[in-house]
Design an enzyme around this catalytic site. Structure first.
Site, PDB file in Angstrom:
ATOM      1  N   HIS B  12     -37.598 -11.519 -14.165  1.00 57.49           N
ATOM      2  CA  HIS B  12     -37.649 -11.957 -15.689  1.00 57.49           C
ATOM      3  C   HIS B  12     -36.613 -11.449 -16.215  1.00 57.49           C
ATOM      4  O   HIS B  12     -36.822 -11.275 -17.555  1.00 57.49           O
ATOM      5  CB  HIS B  12     -39.101 -11.923 -16.223  1.00 57.49           C
ATOM      6  CG  HIS B  12     -39.575 -10.579 -16.399  1.00 57.49           C
ATOM      7  ND1 HIS B  12     -40.971 -10.178 -16.209  1.00 57.49           N
ATOM      8  CD2 HIS B  12     -38.958  -9.415 -16.532  1.00 57.49           C
ATOM      9  CE1 HIS B  12     -40.923  -9.072 -16.142  1.00 57.49           C
ATOM     10  NE2 HIS B  12     -39.773  -8.393 -16.425  1.00 57.49           N
ATOM     11  N   HIS B  59     -42.261  -5.623 -23.067  1.00 58.27           N
ATOM     12  CA  HIS B  59     -41.047  -4.660 -22.877  1.00 58.27           C
ATOM     13  C   HIS B  59     -40.882  -4.201 -24.530  1.00 58.27           C
ATOM     14  O   HIS B  59     -39.808  -4.559 -25.237  1.00 58.27           O
ATOM     15  CB  HIS B  59     -39.740  -5.299 -22.611  1.00 58.27           C
ATOM     16  CG  HIS B  59     -39.778  -5.812 -21.177  1.00 58.27           C
ATOM     17  ND1 HIS B  59     -40.370  -7.233 -21.105  1.00 58.27           N
ATOM     18  CD2 HIS B  59     -39.271  -5.377 -20.208  1.00 58.27           C
ATOM     19  CE1 HIS B  59     -40.110  -7.485 -19.930  1.00 58.27           C
ATOM     20  NE2 HIS B  59     -39.487  -6.391 -19.216  1.00 58.27           N
ATOM     21  N   HIS B 193     -33.866  -2.916  -9.641  1.00 56.27           N
ATOM     22  CA  HIS B 193     -32.930  -2.757 -10.660  1.00 56.27           C
ATOM     23  C   HIS B 193     -33.440  -1.411 -11.316  1.00 56.27           C
ATOM     24  O   HIS B 193     -34.423  -0.725 -11.380  1.00 56.27           O
ATOM     25  CB  HIS B 193     -32.830  -4.000 -11.684  1.00 56.27           C
ATOM     26  CG  HIS B 193     -34.172  -4.141 -12.456  1.00 56.27           C
ATOM     27  ND1 HIS B 193     -35.576  -4.246 -11.794  1.00 56.27           N
ATOM     28  CD2 HIS B 193     -34.494  -3.975 -13.661  1.00 56.27           C
ATOM     29  CE1 HIS B 193     -36.212  -4.442 -12.902  1.00 56.27           C
ATOM     30  NE2 HIS B 193     -35.798  -4.640 -14.092  1.00 56.27           N
TER      31      HIS B 193
END
Lengths: 133, 280
Positions: B12, B59, B193
């Site tokens: 995402h 987030h 990541h």
């Protein structure tokens, strides 16, 4: 719990946002949350120091924000998802922030990513970084 | 009765949302990535789910450090796209499915998963980017979406096994819902990541491919992978992959891997995508 947290400390160039960091960085991160509103971003940009004075942060944390020193902000309890809101306020992407934290130029960093990114080999343990400088 | 027909795993990355919103999908940098979702768009248009349960992480948009729920299920009728510092994404408002969401909340709590019930929650790129990748740019999203937000920001996040078991509880909960609904579940985030510090930019394709293999064929084994391995092998933000185990747990033991796509990079991130179908 101690063993759980300790294990992460062997991973080089990485700060895990655990209870210690979260307590340290609470006000720094909550300042970042204020930047989620367009009008607050404008107030911040107009006078950063005055805006920062509204949050009970340490002077070190305030200076790290003014310097846009992201590694320092992380060391002082900042979490990257919160800090990214400072980057967004400045008009910078995550990729730009990431390049800054690695000491590479944005172009060098982008090229590294296009070539497949930073490999896991040699970057798993602090001992690997010590051996290779 | 409601039935889960398939699961979708999908990264995402916020830059993917920006590329879509700014009309950059045809650029050389982005073309290979969007090509990888062409099959998926056709597939989901044919399958026409009635509801999507979308597992993602917030987030620092809806949840700051004031409150950090480990598992939060969105039971509202609507969820607004969040302003993440750039203004909200120009995407449709997300319509919820309060009836099924409340049913899942109640059933999983009684099944001993202590869910947080949320009636007001803006949804960030974690939720809207997978919708854009699967559904494109419609005027309105084609079906209701139940957001299931998982804390992977403040350590410790839930273990892979806890996520996998929650998925199983969701499977039972959906099966006991008294309406004929075709339900899909998305697990989002990852793959490898790292966005922070001098180690930013870490990518581990070998880990990612093994993760996808095991997700299909050996989820029980994968559920035992400890957090330290995710962070060491797949970067500090690679921990998001635990959320894919909720999706996998909600499916049958044996699934059909209908599609897989893997691409490096999107900005800082390895993009992984998988479609797993339950037996018909």
């Amino acid at each position: 719990m101690t063993d759980y947290s300790e294990a992460f400390k062997d991973i080089p160039g990485t700060v895990i946002f655990d209870a210690t960091q979260s307590r340290l960085g609470y006000h720094l991160n909550m300042f970042c949350m204020a930047l989620m509103k367009a009008e607050q971003r404008e107030v911040f940009k107009a006078d950063e120091r005055t805006f920062l004075a509204n949050f009970p942060m340490t002077e070190e944390q305030r200076q790290a924000v003014l310097d846009r020193d992201y590694n320092r902000m992380i060391a002082l309890g900042g979490n990257i998802y919160f800090l990214a809101k400072i980057g967004a306020t400045d008009g910078f992407s995550f990729q730009n922030l990431a390049s800054k934290m690695t000491g590479a130029s944005e172009d060098e960093y982008r090229d590294m990513m296009i070539k497949g990114g930073r490999p896991a080999k040699g970057n798993r343990s602090k001992s690997e970084w010590e051996h290779h400088g | 009765m409601a039935k889960i027909i398939a699961g979708v795993g999908c990264s995402h990355v916020p830059a993917i949302g920006a590329a879509i919103d700014l009309g950059k999908t045809g650029e050389a940098y982005w073309q290979p990535l969007f090509k990888g979702f062409e099959f998926s768009k056709r597939w989901i248009a044919d399958e026409k789910p009635d509801v999507v349960i979308l597992v993602y992480n917030d987030h620092a948009s809806a949840f700051s450090l004031e409150m950090i729920p480990t598992f939060a299920i969105g039971c509202a009728a609507q969820f607004q796209p969040a302003d993440e510092g750039w203004g909200p994404r120009p995407v449709p408002v997300v319509q919820g499915h309060p009836e099924l969401a409340w049913h899942i909340a109640q059933a999983t709590i009684l099944d001993e998963f202590d869910m947080t019930i949320v009636n007001k929650m803006d949804v960030d790129h974690g939720l809207t980017v997978p919708l854009s990748l699967m559904f494109g740019q419609p005027e309105a999203w084609p079906c209701p979406v139940i957001p299931l937000a998982v804390n992977v920001v403040q350590y410790p996040p839930p273990t892979g096994n806890r996520c996998y078991q929650l998925g199983r509880a969701i499977r039972k909960a959906v099966a006991s819902f008294d309406q004929d609904l075709k339900v899909m579940i998305f697990g989002t985030g990852g793959m490898s990541h790292q966005l922070q510090g001098p180690r930013a930019g870490l990518i581990n394709s070998e880990f990612d491919r093994r993760f996808l293999d095991k997700l299909t064929a050996d989820p029980d084994g994968l559920a035992r992978l400890p957090h330290i391995e995710y962070v060491r092998e797949a970067g500090s933000e690679g921990i998001e992959l635990v959320m894919w185990l909720i999706m996998r747990g909600a499916l049958e033991e044996k699934v059909h891997e209908r599609y897989r796509f893997y691409h490096v990079p999107a900005s800082n991130t390895a993009v992984g995508h998988i479609i797993l179908e339950n037996p018909r």
